[in-house]
Design a protein around this motif. Structure first.
Motif, PDB file in Angstrom:
ATOM      1  N   VAL A 253       0.943  -1.170  -0.124  1.00  0.00           N
ATOM      2  CA  VAL A 253       0.045   0.069  -0.168  1.00  0.00           C
ATOM      3  C   VAL A 253       0.917   1.109   0.062  1.00  0.00           C
ATOM      4  CG1 VAL A 253      -1.647   1.336   1.314  1.00  0.00           C
ATOM      5  CG2 VAL A 253      -2.025  -1.153   1.161  1.00  0.00           C
ATOM      6  N   LEU A 254       0.597   2.219  -1.005  1.00  0.00           N
ATOM      7  CA  LEU A 254       1.280   3.532  -0.930  1.00  0.00           C
ATOM      8  C   LEU A 254       0.612   4.613  -0.885  1.00  0.00           C
ATOM      9  CD1 LEU A 254       3.750   5.507  -1.931  1.00  0.00           C
ATOM     10  CD2 LEU A 254       2.980   4.842  -4.330  1.00  0.00           C
ATOM     11  N   LEU A 255       0.945   5.330   0.121  1.00  0.00           N
ATOM     12  CA  LEU A 255       0.134   6.488   0.682  1.00  0.00           C
ATOM     13  C   LEU A 255       0.724   7.666   0.263  1.00  0.00           C
ATOM     14  CD1 LEU A 255      -0.945   5.315   4.438  1.00  0.00           C
ATOM     15  CD2 LEU A 255      -2.076   4.982   2.285  1.00  0.00           C
ATOM     16  N   ALA A 256       0.287   8.401  -0.435  1.00  0.00           N
ATOM     17  CA  ALA A 256       0.986   9.886  -1.104  1.00  0.00           C
ATOM     18  C   ALA A 256       0.207  11.198  -0.587  1.00  0.00           C
ATOM     19  CB  ALA A 256       1.091   9.817  -2.620  1.00  0.00           C
ATOM     20  N   SER A 257       0.826  11.795   0.200  1.00  0.00           N
ATOM     21  CA  SER A 257       0.046  13.056   0.767  1.00  0.00           C
ATOM     22  C   SER A 257       1.229  14.231   0.761  1.00  0.00           C
ATOM     23  CB  SER A 257      -0.500  12.848   2.066  1.00  0.00           C
ATOM     24  OG  SER A 257      -0.951  13.914   2.370  1.00  0.00           O
ATOM     25  N   PRO A 258       1.348  15.145  -0.299  1.00  0.00           N
ATOM     26  CA  PRO A 258       0.542  15.225  -1.279  1.00  0.00           C
ATOM     27  C   PRO A 258       1.077  14.513  -2.277  1.00  0.00           C
ATOM     28  CG  PRO A 258       1.909  17.064  -1.171  1.00  0.00           C
ATOM     29  CD  PRO A 258       2.125  16.320   0.036  1.00  0.00           C
ATOM     30  N   PRO A 259       0.398  13.794  -3.377  1.00  0.00           N
ATOM     31  CA  PRO A 259       0.922  13.285  -4.474  1.00  0.00           C
ATOM     32  C   PRO A 259       2.012  14.287  -5.426  1.00  0.00           C
ATOM     33  CG  PRO A 259      -1.366  13.877  -5.256  1.00  0.00           C
ATOM     34  CD  PRO A 259      -1.258  14.145  -3.870  1.00  0.00           C
ATOM     35  N   ASP A 260       3.058  13.766  -5.844  1.00  0.00           N
ATOM     36  CA  ASP A 260       3.916  14.599  -6.747  1.00  0.00           C
ATOM     37  C   ASP A 260       4.675  13.516  -7.672  1.00  0.00           C
ATOM     38  OD1 ASP A 260       5.489  13.076  -5.041  1.00  0.00           O
ATOM     39  OD2 ASP A 260       6.437  14.823  -4.096  1.00  0.00           O
ATOM     40  N   TRP A 261       5.513  14.104  -8.316  1.00  0.00           N
ATOM     41  CA  TRP A 261       6.509  13.219  -9.451  1.00  0.00           C
ATOM     42  C   TRP A 261       6.945  12.377  -8.632  1.00  0.00           C
ATOM     43  CZ3 TRP A 261       5.497  13.568 -14.401  1.00  0.00           C
ATOM     44  CH2 TRP A 261       5.194  14.473 -14.916  1.00  0.00           C
ATOM     45  N   GLU A 262       7.515  12.314  -7.510  1.00  0.00           N
ATOM     46  CA  GLU A 262       8.197  11.227  -6.580  1.00  0.00           C
ATOM     47  C   GLU A 262       7.239  10.015  -6.550  1.00  0.00           C
ATOM     48  OE1 GLU A 262      11.637  10.968  -6.124  1.00  0.00           O
ATOM     49  OE2 GLU A 262      11.543  12.666  -5.038  1.00  0.00           O
ATOM     50  N   THR A 263       5.959  10.298  -5.989  1.00  0.00           N
ATOM     51  CA  THR A 263       5.219   9.311  -5.967  1.00  0.00           C
ATOM     52  C   THR A 263       4.715   8.428  -7.079  1.00  0.00           C
ATOM     53  OG1 THR A 263       3.382  10.745  -5.572  1.00  0.00           O
ATOM     54  CG2 THR A 263       4.573  10.002  -3.500  1.00  0.00           C
ATOM     55  N   ARG A 264       4.577   9.384  -8.149  1.00  0.00           N
ATOM     56  CA  ARG A 264       4.378   8.806  -9.458  1.00  0.00           C
ATOM     57  C   ARG A 264       5.101   7.821  -9.932  1.00  0.00           C
ATOM     58  NH1 ARG A 264       2.170  12.566 -14.841  1.00  0.00           N
ATOM     59  NH2 ARG A 264       1.604  10.839 -15.977  1.00  0.00           N
ATOM     60  N   ILE A 316       3.849   2.129   2.510  1.00  0.00           N
ATOM     61  CA  ILE A 316       4.892   3.281   1.949  1.00  0.00           C
ATOM     62  C   ILE A 316       4.435   4.496   2.401  1.00  0.00           C
ATOM     63  CG2 ILE A 316       6.273   4.399   0.189  1.00  0.00           C
ATOM     64  CD1 ILE A 316       6.102   1.541  -1.036  1.00  0.00           C
ATOM     65  N   GLU A 317       4.734   5.355   3.242  1.00  0.00           N
ATOM     66  CA  GLU A 317       4.224   6.721   3.541  1.00  0.00           C
ATOM     67  C   GLU A 317       4.979   7.770   2.795  1.00  0.00           C
ATOM     68  OE1 GLU A 317       3.974   6.735   7.902  1.00  0.00           O
ATOM     69  OE2 GLU A 317       2.426   5.239   7.860  1.00  0.00           O
ATOM     70  N   ALA A 318       4.523   8.299   1.917  1.00  0.00           N
ATOM     71  CA  ALA A 318       5.340   9.579   1.099  1.00  0.00           C
ATOM     72  C   ALA A 318       4.914  10.631   1.302  1.00  0.00           C
ATOM     73  CB  ALA A 318       5.581   9.042  -0.546  1.00  0.00           C
ATOM     74  N   GLY A 319       5.395  11.746   1.712  1.00  0.00           N
ATOM     75  CA  GLY A 319       4.933  12.922   1.774  1.00  0.00           C
ATOM     76  C   GLY A 319       5.144  13.584   3.154  1.00  0.00           C
ATOM     77  N   ASP A 320       3.817  14.030   3.621  1.00  0.00           N
ATOM     78  CA  ASP A 320       3.856  14.960   5.090  1.00  0.00           C
ATOM     79  C   ASP A 320       3.607  13.770   6.058  1.00  0.00           C
ATOM     80  OD1 ASP A 320       3.609  16.719   7.104  1.00  0.00           O
ATOM     81  OD2 ASP A 320       1.704  17.747   6.299  1.00  0.00           O
ATOM     82  N   PRO A 321       4.481  13.730   7.130  1.00  0.00           N
ATOM     83  CA  PRO A 321       4.293  12.642   8.094  1.00  0.00           C
ATOM     84  C   PRO A 321       3.013  12.985   8.919  1.00  0.00           C
ATOM     85  CG  PRO A 321       6.481  13.351   7.938  1.00  0.00           C
ATOM     86  CD  PRO A 321       5.701  14.388   7.276  1.00  0.00           C
ATOM     87  N   ALA A 322       2.592  13.989   9.082  1.00  0.00           N
ATOM     88  CA  ALA A 322       1.406  14.282   9.797  1.00  0.00           C
ATOM     89  C   ALA A 322       0.006  13.737   9.254  1.00  0.00           C
ATOM     90  CB  ALA A 322       1.154  15.911  10.040  1.00  0.00           C
ATOM     91  N   SER A 323       0.120  13.420   7.969  1.00  0.00           N
ATOM     92  CA  SER A 323      -1.092  12.901   7.269  1.00  0.00           C
ATOM     93  C   SER A 323      -1.284  11.356   7.581  1.00  0.00           C
ATOM     94  CB  SER A 323      -0.834  13.209   5.771  1.00  0.00           C
ATOM     95  OG  SER A 323      -0.939  14.348   5.441  1.00  0.00           O
TER      96      SER A 323
END
Length: 591
Positions: A253-264, A316-323
């Motif tokens: 499971v990939l969590l992207a917050s916010p989604p960007d080129w990295e997560t894409r 996978i948690e990618a982005g703002d850790p608070a989300s």
């Protein structure tokens, strides 16, 4: 008598010097090329054996036009003549004309005119060839053009297939039936169907949804997507096969917050290297309450996301850790924080041999060709972590951690501190392979080295049309090497060899069917396994208007240049005249 001798010797000397002067000058002489043997290019693409095809007439015509010459077959490739039915899934004339131009002599093309590369034929080659046209009779055809969808799903997922279908040719005015059904089956079991309306011509698309739980068994399977209830003249393109793998949980499971080129780029690479389904959830606005499915952009309630996280083997948690504070991954986790980063050009250093579990997976990469990371987050010191990769700012200063690994209470954890690594995948080539190797190594280690992709090779496409080869690419470490492949189908079992070229590509020509493949290393380790399909479908089955037009050609009247040094008899004239002059002088007693 003396004057007669002098005149004869002078004539011999003049003949020798004249011929020698011509050899030094070496002018070209224009000669007619019509005397060379005839070369007949016979179209051996599948359209010649399709509905209305005239393969037998083409064979008889080629034999009659040969007149002591030779016959070549052309289609997807150029080959020697035989009387076997056509098997090529493409009609390309350019390679055949190029090979014929190097041979010389008159060229005759026997075809139905359905050539796919007509615009690429050089005008001079197109004018020289004689073209004999044997067009197919017009007919009506309905077909399934393509099927797209996810390659790996979990047993509880909903599968969404994008199906393109259409019609071509002349429709019978008395049989104006436009309604049909799109049906999806697996191993004879009906999974879903939908009523559709056939277009008057061209291709349209629609979506089909079905539950993965309806597929008879987990693992690799081939779905049959078929048009039912149509009355057309060519049934071999009424269906397409689509290969996918149904895996039981757990998944990634990939969590992207916010989604960007990295997560894409991360999501795309994970789908290739992970051996379990990958589900992506994105949150465009921070807060942890507005999640969407990464594939369909449908709204997902936070409890649905939490349920997916709870059942995942890797989160996978990618982005703002608070989300991600409300989620508690029970197993392996990969953190990719996107906040509090120091901008700059951070150049990643190659890892030391044996320094981390990723060292072997990253061995042999061209580190000097990698673009720098755009930023780097500061990681808190922790004696329980292992630094797998480090980077230096502008190649100077102390190294900073880029990738760290740790394990506590049997749960593995990895952290990627760098931003802008997607540029590795964006550039492709050596950089793309480095990005892929890094992600594959991380997945292997986080999933306890059991579910990641350790395959040495993969199919480029899991399905290929009739008459075209299955393509494979080398993904293992080191130089590509040949692999013995065991293939099992309804028609029986066979063994083939994948011969990879220097670019890591291999092709395998197979008849239509569903093939389960397996390959193991020489020591009998785990085998690469999967399913590939050669469809009965081909674009060649569709009715198409002839693009070639009959023409007499100009090869019979073409002149070619031949240099005098290529004429052997001119050398004989020089040698003979000089020898005759010398012998005559000796006989007369002259110096």
């Amino acid at each position: 008598m003396r004057s007669r001798v002098t005149l004869g010797l002078g004539a011999l000397r003049a003949a020798a010097l004249g011929a020698l002067l011509l050899l030094v000058w070496n002018p070209s002489v224009r000669v007619e090329a019509g005397g060379a043997p005839v070369l007949v290019l016979l179209d051996a693409s599948l359209s010649m054996a399709g509905h209305g095809g005239r393969w037998r007439d083409a064979l008889d015509t080629a034999r009659a036009l040969r007149r002591g010459g030779v016959i070549w077959r052309f289609g997807a490739r150029v080959g020697a003549f035989d009387t076997l039915p056509p098997a090529d899934g493409a009609s390309r004339l350019v390679p055949a004309l190029d090979a014929a131009a190097g041979r010389g002599g008159p060229v005759t093309v026997v075809s139905d005119g359905a050539i796919t590369d007509l615009a690429d034929i050089p005008p001079d080659l197109a004018r020289r060839a004689r073209i004999v046209l044997l067009p197919r009779a017009p007919f009506f055809d309905a077909f399934v053009a393509s099927v797209d969808g996810p390659r790996r799903v979990s047993a509880g997922d909903t599968i969404r297939l994008r199906v393109s279908y259409g019609t071509a040719g002349m429709r019978d005015a008395r049989g104006g039936i436009r309604d049909a059904s799109l049906m999806v089956t697996s191993e004879g079991r009906r999974l879903t169907s939908r009523r559709v309306t056939l277009p008057d011509s061209g291709v349209v698309s629609t979506d089909l949804t079905l539950l993965a739980s309806r597929i008879p068994h987990p693992g690799w399977t081939a779905l049959d997507v078929r048009l039912e209830g149509v009355s057309d003249s060519e049934p071999r393109d009424d269906a397409r096969l689509f290969v996918l793998e149904v895996s039981p949980p757990p998944s990634v499971v990939l969590l992207a917050s916010p989604p960007d080129w990295e997560t894409r780029f991360l999501a795309r690479t994970l789908e290739e290297v992970a051996r379990v389904p990958v589900r992506t959830f994105i949150e465009a606005e921070p807060g942890g309450q507005r999640w969407r499915d990464g594939g369909t952009l449908e709204v997902r309630a936070p409890r649905d996301v939490a349920r997916a996280v709870a059942g995942a083997a890797l989160v996978i948690e990618a982005g703002d850790p608070a989300s991600f504070s409300r989620f508690s991954p029970p197993r392996a986790v990969l953190l990719w924080p996107g906040t509090q980063r120091l901008e700059g050009d951070w150049y990643v250093q190659p890892p030391s041999s044996g320094s981390s579990p990723l060292a072997d997976a990253l061995a042999g990469l061209a580190w000097d060709s990698l673009p720098p990371a755009a930023s780097l987050a500061e990681l808190a010191p922790d004696s329980g972590t292992m630094v797998a990769l480090a980077a230096r700012l502008a190649r100077r200063g102390p190294p900073r951690s880029v990738v760290t690994l740790s394990e506590r209470a049997g749960a593995r954890r990895a952290v990627i501190a760098a931003g802008g690594l997607y540029r590795w995948a964006f550039r492709g080539g050596a950089s793309g392979e480095a990005y892929r190797a890094l992600m594959a190594g991380l997945v292997d280690w986080l999933l306890a080295e059991g579910a990641g992709s350790r395959e040495r090779f993969l199919p480029v496409t899991y399905e290929t049309p009739n008459g075209t080869p299955l393509q494979w690419r080398w993904t293992g470490a080191g130089e590509p090497r040949n692999v013995i492949l065991a293939l099992s189908a309804e028609s029986g079992q066979r063994v083939d060899t994948l011969r990879f070229d220097a670019g890591g590509r291999a092709e395998l020509h197979l008849p239509p069917g569903v093939y389960r493949y397996a390959a193991g290393d020489a020591a009998g380790g785990d085998a690469e396994r999967g399913v590939v399909v050669v469809d009965t479908y081909s674009d060649e089955w569709r009715p198409t208007a002839p693009l070639l037009t009959p023409q007499p050609g100009t090869m019979g009247n073409r002149l070619s240049g031949v240099a005098l040094r290529d004429r052997w008899w001119l050398f004989v004239v020089v040698i003979g005249a000089l020898v005759a002059e010398w012998a005559w002088r000796r006989r007369e007693g002259l110096p």
